[in-house]
Structure formats: structure tokens, C-alpha cells
Design a protein around this motif. Structure first.
Motif, PDB file in Angstrom:
ATOM      1  N   GLN A  12      11.296  90.769  77.674  1.00 54.97           N
ATOM      2  CA  GLN A  12      11.824  92.000  77.077  1.00 54.97           C
ATOM      3  C   GLN A  12      12.007  91.830  75.570  1.00 54.97           C
ATOM      4  O   GLN A  12      12.443  90.782  75.089  1.00 54.97           O
ATOM      5  CB  GLN A  12      13.170  92.343  77.726  1.00 54.97           C
ATOM      6  CG  GLN A  12      13.968  93.447  77.054  1.00 54.97           C
ATOM      7  CD  GLN A  12      13.275  94.789  77.116  1.00 54.97           C
ATOM      8  OE1 GLN A  12      12.669  95.133  78.117  1.00 54.97           O
ATOM      9  NE2 GLN A  12      13.355  95.550  76.041  1.00 54.97           N
ATOM     10  N   LEU A  13      11.679  92.865  74.815  1.00 48.83           N
ATOM     11  CA  LEU A  13      11.868  92.838  73.371  1.00 48.83           C
ATOM     12  C   LEU A  13      13.347  92.670  73.056  1.00 48.83           C
ATOM     13  O   LEU A  13      14.197  93.391  73.587  1.00 48.83           O
ATOM     14  CB  LEU A  13      11.338  94.132  72.759  1.00 48.83           C
ATOM     15  CG  LEU A  13      11.333  94.226  71.235  1.00 48.83           C
ATOM     16  CD1 LEU A  13      10.374  93.208  70.630  1.00 48.83           C
ATOM     17  CD2 LEU A  13      10.951  95.639  70.791  1.00 48.83           C
ATOM     18  N   ALA A  14      13.664  91.693  72.191  1.00 46.82           N
ATOM     19  CA  ALA A  14      15.056  91.426  71.822  1.00 46.82           C
ATOM     20  C   ALA A  14      15.389  91.943  70.430  1.00 46.82           C
ATOM     21  O   ALA A  14      16.482  92.465  70.199  1.00 46.82           O
ATOM     22  CB  ALA A  14      15.343  89.924  71.884  1.00 46.82           C
ATOM     23  N   ALA A  15      14.459  91.777  69.489  1.00 43.52           N
ATOM     24  CA  ALA A  15      14.757  92.164  68.105  1.00 43.52           C
ATOM     25  C   ALA A  15      13.481  92.480  67.344  1.00 43.52           C
ATOM     26  O   ALA A  15      12.428  91.861  67.567  1.00 43.52           O
ATOM     27  CB  ALA A  15      15.525  91.046  67.401  1.00 43.52           C
ATOM     28  N   VAL A  16      13.621  93.437  66.442  1.00 39.82           N
ATOM     29  CA  VAL A  16      12.538  93.816  65.531  1.00 39.82           C
ATOM     30  C   VAL A  16      13.129  93.858  64.130  1.00 39.82           C
ATOM     31  O   VAL A  16      14.209  94.402  63.918  1.00 39.82           O
ATOM     32  CB  VAL A  16      11.960  95.202  65.887  1.00 39.82           C
ATOM     33  CG1 VAL A  16      10.921  95.634  64.856  1.00 39.82           C
ATOM     34  CG2 VAL A  16      11.375  95.204  67.291  1.00 39.82           C
ATOM     35  N   CYS A  17      12.420  93.262  63.185  1.00 35.30           N
ATOM     36  CA  CYS A  17      12.832  93.365  61.782  1.00 35.30           C
ATOM     37  C   CYS A  17      11.566  93.380  60.938  1.00 35.30           C
ATOM     38  O   CYS A  17      10.846  92.374  60.881  1.00 35.30           O
ATOM     39  CB  CYS A  17      13.735  92.199  61.390  1.00 35.30           C
ATOM     40  SG  CYS A  17      14.473  92.392  59.745  1.00 35.30           S
ATOM     41  N   VAL A 219      17.356  95.333  69.526  1.00 37.09           N
ATOM     42  CA  VAL A 219      17.966  95.876  68.311  1.00 37.09           C
ATOM     43  C   VAL A 219      16.881  95.946  67.241  1.00 37.09           C
ATOM     44  O   VAL A 219      16.077  95.023  67.094  1.00 37.09           O
ATOM     45  CB  VAL A 219      19.159  95.032  67.820  1.00 37.09           C
ATOM     46  CG1 VAL A 219      20.345  95.185  68.742  1.00 37.09           C
ATOM     47  CG2 VAL A 219      18.795  93.563  67.667  1.00 37.09           C
ATOM     48  N   ILE A 220      16.858  97.052  66.522  1.00 35.67           N
ATOM     49  CA  ILE A 220      15.913  97.250  65.419  1.00 35.67           C
ATOM     50  C   ILE A 220      16.715  97.008  64.145  1.00 35.67           C
ATOM     51  O   ILE A 220      17.549  97.829  63.758  1.00 35.67           O
ATOM     52  CB  ILE A 220      15.312  98.667  65.425  1.00 35.67           C
ATOM     53  CG1 ILE A 220      14.819  99.044  66.835  1.00 35.67           C
ATOM     54  CG2 ILE A 220      14.201  98.759  64.393  1.00 35.67           C
ATOM     55  CD1 ILE A 220      13.792  98.108  67.421  1.00 35.67           C
ATOM     56  N   ILE A 221      16.478  95.872  63.500  1.00 36.11           N
ATOM     57  CA  ILE A 221      17.306  95.421  62.380  1.00 36.11           C
ATOM     58  C   ILE A 221      16.712  95.894  61.060  1.00 36.11           C
ATOM     59  O   ILE A 221      15.510  95.740  60.817  1.00 36.11           O
ATOM     60  CB  ILE A 221      17.402  93.881  62.378  1.00 36.11           C
ATOM     61  CG1 ILE A 221      17.976  93.372  63.711  1.00 36.11           C
ATOM     62  CG2 ILE A 221      18.255  93.391  61.213  1.00 36.11           C
ATOM     63  CD1 ILE A 221      17.778  91.884  63.931  1.00 36.11           C
TER      64      ILE A 221
END
Length: 500
Positions: A12-17, A219-221
């Protein structure tokens, strides 16, 4: 939360920055490598790490690396001045400091006074060790059993007059916070959270990151604060929840081209941190009729949000902070400690169990704000508030901001809210000044500092005409001064002590 998310949803996608995207398994592997480097640098299993960075993937990895090994993260506001940073580093005595680079002059100068402090920078900078060198591949971090009351975060207060105090958030407090966050915001599995709140503030580290992991959500940081860029991000990543500060939403509703964005994924907009103009709430309601608006409230010293306003209540009482959340106990009291009646203004207090264990390195400091009533300890917030007959609370300002005009109590926040109803007022601050001359007998006068919308042509006559419509005569400002901007501290709070 984190280990469970990695075990149950590794892909699963955890974080995007920016362009970088990490699954829970990928982020866990990197956090583990980073944890080893932090332990070796600090020479201990549970290091205390100060982080002075903008929102970034690196911040995300540092946070979870320290949670994995029972370390302590000390978020440091990059906008603080040298004297405040000196006080923080002297009190906390971190094992490691992580900065962006030599361009962060204030924290670099402060760190330079502590030659034994290991400093790592994200920028490739010969002055400091490279942050990338902290990642140790092929090694497993040491994980010791920790008591539930072990510290997890030292979050510094953002007062306008005193040195920051380090509020200690324990691991057990984070568990409670996740429960209240999900309740307050209506988070659910499948959400995609936009993380725009600074990661050196409470909402990000107390609530957003652990709640997302608990529900195995991404979370999309972003460190971006311009509304166009944020709306692009919401559209591209199909963001469903957007927690932010009022200033960003004020800029967002002023955009002329909102219709060009596909924002259909958005279902929650939450705001906290400062006063939200009622006119902005009304505009949000018009622009996003299908989106739940949440006004939530809490303090650095409370272990969770304490109040939330949502649903139809945000339409009916847009200036309220809402009702208390489950397992949060609050009361509003008079000077003598007796309970205030409906709509009566008094000081807001929270039960001791809803408050942090103490301030780091300052034993007994929190006790100064505690009072015993009816056999129970309460934390005195210094905030003036009222509560209506249905239990909805309203913040009236700081106790020190009450102005006494000819024996009548005037709350600065009430006058500020009235002035903000005028479309051409961008921001405003109100304070009391000493009455002199023919008005000396009044004791204090009300002075308003107004920032007008650019090009509006707003005049003092316009303001006074408006005030006569919405305020009783004794609450109308006696003195009005126009300013280009209000002085603010690094946390964005208005520095009323600098207004003359």
C-alpha cells in the motif's frame, strides 16, 4: 500502528512527496536503515533527535525511524530566531541535529555553539555530514521494550512573549490522539491525506501521521502553501482530506478559477491554529457544499484535539470551536472557580488527564498552571471562552487580551471577528491601550490595527460605519490604525506586544 501497517499492507502507498512515492514496505526498510544510523551516531538505542526541516519525505522517514526504536523527535521550527533556538537546544540537549543546509543560518549559528553536537544536512554541504550517510544498509536497529509513558515527541510551544517550552508527548498519548483524531475528522480506510500543515507543528506529528498509519492510508506531503499548487495536488493525487490553517483557506476561496480543478475526491476540510473569519467559512460552504467542514481546537499542552465543530453545526455556528470530544473533560470558570452559566465568559480549563505529563527539562513548570477544584486537578489555559446551552464552545481570546472600558469587559477577539465581517478587511488585531486626556476615566481604550485588502480603498469611515451596525457602542474601537501587515512570530501568531 506502523508495524501493523507494514505487515498487513506492505504494498500500500504510504507517502508521496514530489515525484517520490514509497509503499509501506519500502518506507519501513528505509526507516530501519536510518534508525541504525541514528542509534550509532547517538551511541544509544533510543536517541533524541532535533529536526529543523520543511515538510519532506526525509521528515517522514525520520519520524517513523524514531518511533520504531522508541527514540524522541524534537521538531524545530525553521523560522525561529537564534535566541529561541539557543534555548531549545540548551534545554533539550539533543543527540543529533538534522537541518536542510548552511542556508538555515539561525539554527546553524545556534548549533555552532555546541561543537560536540553531530549535525547532518539534506543539502550536499561540506560543512556538515551528509544526511544520506545515516542510512546503514543490511543492518537491523536495536529495539528495546519501552514503558508506555516513554516520551515520543518534544513539541515546543509558540507563545508570543516567552521562550518556547518543550511539551512532552508520550507514546501512550499518541495512541489516545489517534482515537480522537479519527473520531473528530471522520477519517476512514481508503482516505488519501494531504499533509500541508508544517511537520514541526502538532497536527502533523500528533495526529496526521499516526492516524494514517493506523488506517494504512497514504499521506501526500508538501511544503507548498500557494492555493493553486495545493489544488493541483488535490486533483492529481485524488486527495480526500485536507487539514490546514485558516490563512491558506482564505487565499484559496479568493481564487477566481476554482472551477477548472476536479476536486470531487475531497470530502473533509479541517482548519485550526488561528481565528477563521466567518465570511471565509460561508464562502467554503458555497464552494464545497458536499465537503464536511471541521473546525478543530486543541493546545500544544493537550494530548489531543479537544473540540470539533462539524456537520450542520458549522453552518449554524461558524464561529464556534464545537463540542468537546469523547474522553475530553473541560470546564469554563469564573475568577472564583465557580462554573460559568450558558453564554457567560470565563477561563477555559482542561482535566489533568487530557494534558501532557510536563515540559522537558523544566520539572514543576506545568504545575504552575494547575489548579485543584472539587478534588480534581485542572489545567488553566489562559483562554477566555463561553459555552451555549447546547454545549458549543466559543473562544473569546486570551485572558490577557480582555479590555476594560469604563468598567465594561470587551473581548479583543469579539471586536476582531466583527471587523473581519467586512469584505475589504484582510486581517485585524485589537488590543487595549491606556486612556488619556478627556477619556482617562475610561481606564482603557480599544485600538484596532487593520490590514485592508489591496486596492480596496477601505477607509476609517467605512470601518466605523460598519462597527456601528454590528457592535454596541462601548465595543467600537476608539483608535484605528491601518498597517501593511501585522507582526507575527514564526508560528504565525500575531505579536500584539509589538503593536504600538
Amino acid at each position: 500502528f506502523w508495524d501493523e501497517a507494514v505487515a498487513l499492507a506492505p504494498a500500500q502507498l504510504a507517502a508521496v512527496c514530489g515525484e517520490r512515492r514509497l509503499s509501506y514496505a519500502e518506507a519501513d526498510a528505509l526507516a530501519g536503515e536510518l534508525a541504525v544510523g541514528l542509534q550509532r551516531t547517538a551511541g544509544k538505542a533510543s536517541p533524541l533527535v532535533a529536526v529543523c526541516l520543511p515538510n519532506s519525505m526525509e521528515y517522514f522517514l525520520i519520524y517513523w525511524a524514531l518511533v520504531k526504536i522508541g527514540g524522541v523527535i524534537v521538531p524545530v521550527n525553521p523560522w525561529l530566531k537564534e535566541d529561541s533556538l539557543d534555548a531549545i537546544l540548551a534545554t533539550v540537549q539533543p543527540d543529533v541535529l538534522i537541518v536542510q543546509g548552511r542556508g538555515d543560518k539561525e539554527i546553524v549559528t545556534s548549533a555552532g555553539k555546541r561543537p560536540s553536537l553531530p549535525v547532518f544536512s539534506l543539502d550536499k554541504d561540506a560543512v556538515f555530514a551528509d544526511f544520506a550517510s545515516l542510512f546503514v544498509a543490511g543492518a537491523t536497529p536495536i529495539r528495546e521494550d519501552l514503558p508506555e509513558d516513554s516520551p515520543s515527541i518534544i513539541m515546543h510551544t509558540s507563545g508570543t512573549t516567552a521562550a518556547p517550552k518543550g511539551a512532552v508527548m508520550r507514546h501512550s498519548d499518541l495512541i489516545f490522539n489517534v482515537m480522537t483524531t479519527i473520531n473528530a475528522q471522520g477519517f476512514r480506510r481508503g482516505d488519501i491525506h494531504l499533509l500541508v500543515n508544517p511537520m514541526f507543528h502538532c497536527t502533523a506529528l500528533y495526529s496526521s501521521l499516526p492516524a494514517a498509519a493506523h488506517q494504512q492510508c497514504p499521506v501526500i506531503i508538501t511544503a507548498e502553501t500557494q492555493p493553486d499548487a495545493l489544488l493541483d495536488l488535490i486533483q492529481r493525487e485524488r486527495v480526500s482530506t485536507f487539514l490546514t490553517v485558516p490563512a491558506i483557506l482564505q487565499r484559496l476561496v479568493a481564487l477566481p478559477n476554482l472551477a477548472r480543478y476536479d476536486l470531487s475526491s475531497l470530502r473533509v476540510i479541517g482548519y485550526a491554529g488561528s481565528f477563521m473569519p466567518v465570511k471565509t467559512v460561508r464562502r467554503l460552504q458555497e464552494l464545497f457544499p458536499e465537503v464536511a467542514l471541521h473546525n478543530f481546537f486543541g493546545l500544544t499542552e493537550t494530548i489531543s484535539a479537544t473540540h470539533v465543530l462539524h456537520g450542520d453545526a458549522s453552518l449554524e455556528r461558524p464561529d464556534s470551536i464545537g463540542r468537546t470530544l469523547p474522553f475530553v473533560t473541560a470546564r469554563i470558570v469564573r475568577e472564583d472557580g465557580s462554573e460559568c452559566g450558558p453564554d457567560e465568559v470565563g477561563e477555559l480549563l482542561f482535566a489533568r488527564e487530557n494534558v501532557i505529563s510536563g515540559y522537558w527539562g523544566q520539572p514543576g513548570r506545568l504545575d504552575e498552571a494547575l489548579v485543584e477544584m472539587d478534588g480534581r486537578q485542572w489545567f488553566r489555559t489562559g483562554d477566555l471562552a463561553s459555552k451555549d446551552a447546547e454545549g458549543f464552545a466559543f473562544i473569546k481570546g486570551r485572558k490577557k487580551d480582555m479590555i476594560i472600558v469604563g468598567g465594561e469587559n470587551v473581548f479583543a477577539a469579539e471586536v476582531e471577528a466583527a471587523l473581519m465581517l467586512l469584505d475589504n478587511v484582510k486581517e485585524v488585531a485589537v488590543k487595549g491601550i491606556v486612556a488619556t486626556g478627556v477619556r482617562e476615566s475610561l481606564g482603557e481604550l480599544i485600538k484596532a490595527y487593520v490590514v485592508a485588502e489591496p486596492g480596496s480603498g477601505l477607509s476609517e469611515v467605512d470601518l466605523r460605519r460598519h462597527c456601528h451596525k454590528v457592535l454596541p457602542s462601548y465595543k467600537i474601537p476608539h483608535v484605528i490604525t491601518f498597517m501593511d501587515a501585522l507582526p507575527r512570530n514564526p508560528a504565525g501568531k500575531v505579536m500584539k506586544n509589538e503593536l504600538v
